[in-house]
Design a protein around this motif. Structure first.
Motif, PDB file in Angstrom:
ATOM      1  N   LEU A  15      49.236  46.185  39.271  1.00 48.80           N
ATOM      2  CA  LEU A  15      48.043  46.477  38.497  1.00 48.80           C
ATOM      3  C   LEU A  15      47.361  45.142  38.210  1.00 48.80           C
ATOM      4  CD1 LEU A  15      46.330  48.374  36.610  1.00 48.80           C
ATOM      5  CD2 LEU A  15      48.053  47.919  34.842  1.00 48.80           C
ATOM      6  N   VAL A  16      46.076  45.056  38.500  1.00 45.65           N
ATOM      7  CA  VAL A  16      45.356  43.803  38.241  1.00 45.65           C
ATOM      8  C   VAL A  16      44.036  44.119  37.542  1.00 45.65           C
ATOM      9  CG1 VAL A  16      44.335  43.745  40.559  1.00 45.65           C
ATOM     10  CG2 VAL A  16      44.490  41.647  39.259  1.00 45.65           C
ATOM     11  N   GLY A  17      43.736  43.330  36.514  1.00 46.02           N
ATOM     12  CA  GLY A  17      42.492  43.494  35.784  1.00 46.02           C
ATOM     13  C   GLY A  17      41.393  42.638  36.386  1.00 46.02           C
ATOM     14  N   VAL A  28      42.811  38.904  41.557  1.00 45.54           N
ATOM     15  CA  VAL A  28      42.836  39.989  42.547  1.00 45.54           C
ATOM     16  C   VAL A  28      43.299  39.455  43.900  1.00 45.54           C
ATOM     17  CG1 VAL A  28      41.439  41.650  43.839  1.00 45.54           C
ATOM     18  CG2 VAL A  28      41.124  41.413  41.374  1.00 45.54           C
ATOM     19  N   ARG A  29      42.762  38.315  44.324  1.00 47.72           N
ATOM     20  CA  ARG A  29      43.194  37.742  45.614  1.00 47.72           C
ATOM     21  C   ARG A  29      44.691  37.442  45.611  1.00 47.72           C
ATOM     22  NH1 ARG A  29      38.613  34.346  44.821  1.00 47.72           N
ATOM     23  NH2 ARG A  29      36.818  35.162  45.912  1.00 47.72           N
ATOM     24  N   TRP A  30      45.173  36.845  44.541  1.00 42.45           N
ATOM     25  CA  TRP A  30      46.591  36.507  44.429  1.00 42.45           C
ATOM     26  C   TRP A  30      47.432  37.781  44.461  1.00 42.45           C
ATOM     27  CZ3 TRP A  30      50.755  37.422  41.289  1.00 42.45           C
ATOM     28  CH2 TRP A  30      51.846  36.554  41.430  1.00 42.45           C
ATOM     29  N   ALA A  31      47.041  38.788  43.663  1.00 49.06           N
ATOM     30  CA  ALA A  31      47.791  40.038  43.602  1.00 49.06           C
ATOM     31  C   ALA A  31      47.778  40.770  44.946  1.00 49.06           C
ATOM     32  CB  ALA A  31      47.222  40.938  42.504  1.00 49.06           C
ATOM     33  N   ALA A  32      46.668  40.692  45.674  1.00 43.62           N
ATOM     34  CA  ALA A  32      46.591  41.341  46.991  1.00 43.62           C
ATOM     35  C   ALA A  32      47.583  40.717  47.962  1.00 43.62           C
ATOM     36  CB  ALA A  32      45.171  41.254  47.543  1.00 43.62           C
ATOM     37  N   CYS A  40      53.492  47.161  48.638  1.00 41.25           N
ATOM     38  CA  CYS A  40      53.204  48.143  47.590  1.00 41.25           C
ATOM     39  C   CYS A  40      51.699  48.223  47.344  1.00 41.25           C
ATOM     40  CB  CYS A  40      53.962  47.804  46.304  1.00 41.25           C
ATOM     41  SG  CYS A  40      53.451  46.285  45.514  1.00 41.25           S
ATOM     42  N   PRO A  41      51.251  49.306  46.741  1.00 36.60           N
ATOM     43  CA  PRO A  41      49.812  49.469  46.495  1.00 36.60           C
ATOM     44  C   PRO A  41      49.308  48.524  45.414  1.00 36.60           C
ATOM     45  CG  PRO A  41      51.035  51.315  45.567  1.00 36.60           C
ATOM     46  CD  PRO A  41      52.025  50.466  46.317  1.00 36.60           C
ATOM     47  N   LEU A  42      48.010  48.266  45.453  1.00 34.17           N
ATOM     48  CA  LEU A  42      47.347  47.412  44.471  1.00 34.17           C
ATOM     49  C   LEU A  42      46.262  48.228  43.789  1.00 34.17           C
ATOM     50  CD1 LEU A  42      46.870  44.575  43.230  1.00 34.17           C
ATOM     51  CD2 LEU A  42      45.250  44.174  45.088  1.00 34.17           C
ATOM     52  N   LEU A  43      46.325  48.320  42.478  1.00 28.23           N
ATOM     53  CA  LEU A  43      45.324  49.030  41.687  1.00 28.23           C
ATOM     54  C   LEU A  43      44.513  48.003  40.905  1.00 28.23           C
ATOM     55  CD1 LEU A  43      44.042  51.619  40.558  1.00 28.23           C
ATOM     56  CD2 LEU A  43      45.864  51.647  38.830  1.00 28.23           C
ATOM     57  N   VAL A  44      43.222  47.903  41.210  1.00 30.66           N
ATOM     58  CA  VAL A  44      42.321  46.991  40.515  1.00 30.66           C
ATOM     59  C   VAL A  44      41.578  47.795  39.457  1.00 30.66           C
ATOM     60  CG1 VAL A  44      40.402  45.371  40.743  1.00 30.66           C
ATOM     61  CG2 VAL A  44      42.057  45.621  42.617  1.00 30.66           C
ATOM     62  N   VAL A  45      41.655  47.333  38.214  1.00 29.53           N
ATOM     63  CA  VAL A  45      41.089  48.058  37.088  1.00 29.53           C
ATOM     64  C   VAL A  45      40.018  47.220  36.407  1.00 29.53           C
ATOM     65  CG1 VAL A  45      41.605  48.939  34.765  1.00 29.53           C
ATOM     66  CG2 VAL A  45      43.157  49.426  36.651  1.00 29.53           C
ATOM     67  N   ARG A  46      38.922  47.864  36.048  1.00 25.91           N
ATOM     68  CA  ARG A  46      37.893  47.251  35.206  1.00 25.91           C
ATOM     69  C   ARG A  46      37.686  48.160  34.002  1.00 25.91           C
ATOM     70  NH1 ARG A  46      32.610  45.066  37.865  1.00 25.91           N
ATOM     71  NH2 ARG A  46      34.161  43.486  38.393  1.00 25.91           N
ATOM     72  N   THR A  47      37.711  47.560  32.821  1.00 24.82           N
ATOM     73  CA  THR A  47      37.425  48.321  31.612  1.00 24.82           C
ATOM     74  C   THR A  47      35.954  48.145  31.259  1.00 24.82           C
ATOM     75  OG1 THR A  47      38.038  46.502  30.146  1.00 24.82           O
ATOM     76  CG2 THR A  47      39.785  48.061  30.770  1.00 24.82           C
ATOM     77  N   GLU A  89      41.929  43.934  55.660  1.00 25.83           N
ATOM     78  CA  GLU A  89      41.832  45.370  55.930  1.00 25.83           C
ATOM     79  C   GLU A  89      43.213  45.996  55.755  1.00 25.83           C
ATOM     80  OE1 GLU A  89      39.158  47.314  56.708  1.00 25.83           O
ATOM     81  OE2 GLU A  89      37.916  45.558  56.323  1.00 25.83           O
ATOM     82  N   GLY A  90      43.237  47.201  55.248  1.00 25.40           N
ATOM     83  CA  GLY A  90      44.499  47.915  55.076  1.00 25.40           C
ATOM     84  C   GLY A  90      45.354  47.351  53.960  1.00 25.40           C
ATOM     85  N   ALA A  91      44.726  46.665  53.002  1.00 22.48           N
ATOM     86  CA  ALA A  91      45.480  46.048  51.911  1.00 22.48           C
ATOM     87  C   ALA A  91      45.977  47.068  50.899  1.00 22.48           C
ATOM     88  CB  ALA A  91      44.620  44.987  51.218  1.00 22.48           C
ATOM     89  N   GLY A  92      45.579  48.326  51.015  1.00 24.93           N
ATOM     90  CA  GLY A  92      46.046  49.358  50.095  1.00 24.93           C
ATOM     91  C   GLY A  92      45.495  49.182  48.693  1.00 24.93           C
ATOM     92  N   VAL A  93      44.218  48.806  48.593  1.00 20.69           N
ATOM     93  CA  VAL A  93      43.586  48.551  47.296  1.00 20.69           C
ATOM     94  C   VAL A  93      42.858  49.799  46.815  1.00 20.69           C
ATOM     95  CG1 VAL A  93      41.891  47.143  46.072  1.00 20.69           C
ATOM     96  CG2 VAL A  93      43.284  46.124  47.873  1.00 20.69           C
TER      97      VAL A  93
END
Length: 169
Positions: A15-17, A28-32, A40-47, A89-93
């Protein structure tokens, strides 16, 4: 009445904010890269809140659109910001937007995540601080391990990549 999202399910993933700041883009780049290595999947969240959301296309003088229209405008902006990062591509974001305060929503969404990643500084606050309030809040309260990606600024004012000095492998 349609409801806007306030929590995200990041079970089994990272999970990345992202708030649109250079520090959050670095996060986000680091987490990707880490998510790709771990498979594993990467979920990018914006509040967001009404005061921080972009104006939806349905807005008109004298008319306040429903919250779901603001949510859609924030989601569109987040997807554009993430696409501009040039992730492989295919980063699962996956991108998701949550209505509410950043620290609280990230902490709530950290349940089940393998890791929560944030940048050290966001768009608000005082520039002299080493760590922003959201980073400090999630470090103290998240339900999973937290990585705070530091911001290192070059002489031209552009952030450097945190892993730029590490050997590739």
């Amino acid at each position: 009445m349609d409801r806007v999202a306030t929590t995200a399910d990041a079970s089994g993933g990272l999970l990345v904010g992202h708030d649109g700041s250079p520090a959050s883009s670095q996060a986000v780049r680091w987490a990707a890269r880490i998510a790709a290595r771990l498979g594993c999947p990467l979920l990018v969240v914006r509040t967001w809140s009404l005061s921080s959301a972009p104006r939806p296309s349905t807005w008109a003088a004298g008319y306040v659109p429903p919250l779901t229209d603001f949510e859609a405008a924030v989601r569109e902006r987040l997807r554009a910001d993430v696409a501009a990062l040039g992730l492989p591509e295919g980063a699962g974001v996956t991108c998701q937007v949550l209505h509410g305060a950043a620290g609280r929503r990230l902490v709530e969404s950290s349940r089940g995540a393998e890791m929560l990643v944030v940048g050290s500084r966001g768009t608000g606050g005082f520039l002299g601080l080493v760590m922003g309030s959201t980073a400090a809040q999630v470090v103290g309260h998240a339900a999973c391990p937290v990585v705070v990606v530091p911001v290192d600024v070059q002489l031209d004012g552009q952030p450097t990549e945190p892993d730029s000095g590490l050997a590739k492998g």
